[in-house]
Design an enzyme around this catalytic site. Structure first.
Site, PDB file in Angstrom:
ATOM      1  N   TYR A 107       0.861  -1.201   0.000  1.00  0.00           N
ATOM      2  CA  TYR A 107       0.000   0.000   0.000  1.00  0.00           C
ATOM      3  C   TYR A 107       0.891   1.242   0.000  1.00  0.00           C
ATOM      4  CZ  TYR A 107      -4.032  -2.815   1.598  1.00  0.00           C
ATOM      5  OH  TYR A 107      -5.053  -3.728   1.705  1.00  0.00           O
ATOM      6  N   TYR A 146       0.134 -10.027   1.076  1.00  0.00           N
ATOM      7  CA  TYR A 146       1.193  -9.340   1.830  1.00  0.00           C
ATOM      8  C   TYR A 146       1.314  -9.920   3.244  1.00  0.00           C
ATOM      9  CZ  TYR A 146      -2.733  -6.380   3.500  1.00  0.00           C
ATOM     10  OH  TYR A 146      -3.909  -5.916   4.024  1.00  0.00           O
ATOM     11  N   ARG A 156      -1.729 -12.174   4.490  1.00  0.00           N
ATOM     12  CA  ARG A 156      -3.129 -11.974   4.107  1.00  0.00           C
ATOM     13  C   ARG A 156      -3.369 -12.539   2.716  1.00  0.00           C
ATOM     14  NH1 ARG A 156      -6.921  -8.815   5.394  1.00  0.00           N
ATOM     15  NH2 ARG A 156      -7.957 -10.794   5.166  1.00  0.00           N
ATOM     16  N   HIS A 159      -6.782  -9.523  -1.483  1.00  0.00           N
ATOM     17  CA  HIS A 159      -8.120  -9.014  -1.162  1.00  0.00           C
ATOM     18  C   HIS A 159      -8.296  -7.583  -1.638  1.00  0.00           C
ATOM     19  CE1 HIS A 159      -5.536  -7.866   2.216  1.00  0.00           C
ATOM     20  NE2 HIS A 159      -6.299  -6.807   2.348  1.00  0.00           N
ATOM     21  N   HIS A 161     -10.539  -4.242  -0.335  1.00  0.00           N
ATOM     22  CA  HIS A 161     -11.414  -3.674   0.700  1.00  0.00           C
ATOM     23  C   HIS A 161     -12.573  -2.944   0.018  1.00  0.00           C
ATOM     24  CE1 HIS A 161      -8.509  -4.173   4.076  1.00  0.00           C
ATOM     25  NE2 HIS A 161      -7.620  -4.098   3.089  1.00  0.00           N
TER      26      HIS A 161
HETATM   27 FE   FE2 Z   1      -5.649  -4.952   3.168  1.00  0.00          FE
END
Ligand code: FE2
Length: 236
Positions: A107, A146, A156, A159, A161
């Site tokens: 991110y 990640y 994780r 995905h 969000h």
């Molecule tokens: Fe996330």
């Protein structure tokens, strides 16, 4: 909505509890005193839910909305589906906002220190408003998995969000969409905080050849139900 004009209460057999110890941040953030139920008021059903700023062109195309000097890296995908109420009626005018990691699982945020490259042409944020049938559609890049600090060697699953504003604040939903066949789903404590297997499966999009565009992008379909029986669980 019920006959009395109220929304059905949150179904805790579908939604994750506030406290799920294997998902460590819920330990500190969950309430430690009994909740006080507040009666609903008319303003919660009739009040405005979000601002009325016009959508910009490409707000729904994450492969274009942050371009600086080239195309973002990664696999182009189309993610589309219907937002419905508990009775299967499409909900037009729902603001759907998404955010996600780039193809490398990073991110563009100061808090994300994962040792993976940033992409100068990808911000990972987009939004759109559902059409008359409750349908939304995004073009984006398939997000990378990640690592996270919840447990040793925790990762994780890939995905996206989602935040949705339905017709009232009582129909706001913040959740996550996953990809079919992801081996990390079996280990993810966020997904497994959801008590119901069917509800967990409901967070996994379906690959769609019809939605895919030849020579361009793979397509995925993910439908979202706000409130009531069969509601899409909240994930945060
Ligand atoms: Fe996330």
């Amino acid at each position: 909505m019920t006959d009395r004009g109220e929304y059905a209460p949150r179904d805790w057999s579908v939604h994750p509890p506030y406290l799920h110890a294997p998902y460590k941040s819920t330990v500190a953030r969950s309430p430690n005193k009994p909740l006080v139920p507040l009666p609903g008021t008319l303003s919660e059903i009739t009040g405005p839910v979000y601002g009325h700023e016009a959508l910009a062109p490409n707000d729904d195309d994450l492969t274009k909305n942050a371009v600086r000097n080239g195309e973002p890296l990664g696999e182009r995908i189309i993610v589309t589906g219907r937002v419905t109420d508990e009775n299967g009626q499409g909900i037009p005018g729902t603001l759907v906002e998404i955010w996600q990691a780039n193809a490398a699982g990073r991110y563009p945020h100061a808090a994300d220190q994962h040792d993976a490259p940033l992409d100068p042409n990808f911000l990972g944020a987009g939004r759109c408003v559902t059409d008359g049938d409750g349908r939304y559609r995004f073009t984006t890049i398939r997000p990378g998995e990640y690592p996270w600090g919840n447990e040793f060697n925790g990762w994780r699953p890939a995905h996206i969000h989602f935040s949705l504003f339905g017709p009232s604040f009582l129909t706001r939903l913040v959740t996550q969409m996953y990809f079919p066949g992801d081996p990390l789903l079996a280990f993810d404590p966020i997904v497994h905080a959801i008590p119901d297997e069917k509800a967990r499966q409901g967070l996994v999009a379906e690959f769609s050849r019809e939605t895919s565009e030849a020579e361009w992008a793979l397509g995925y379909i993910w439908d979202i139900v706000l409130r009531g029986r069969g509601a899409t669980p909240a994930v945060g």
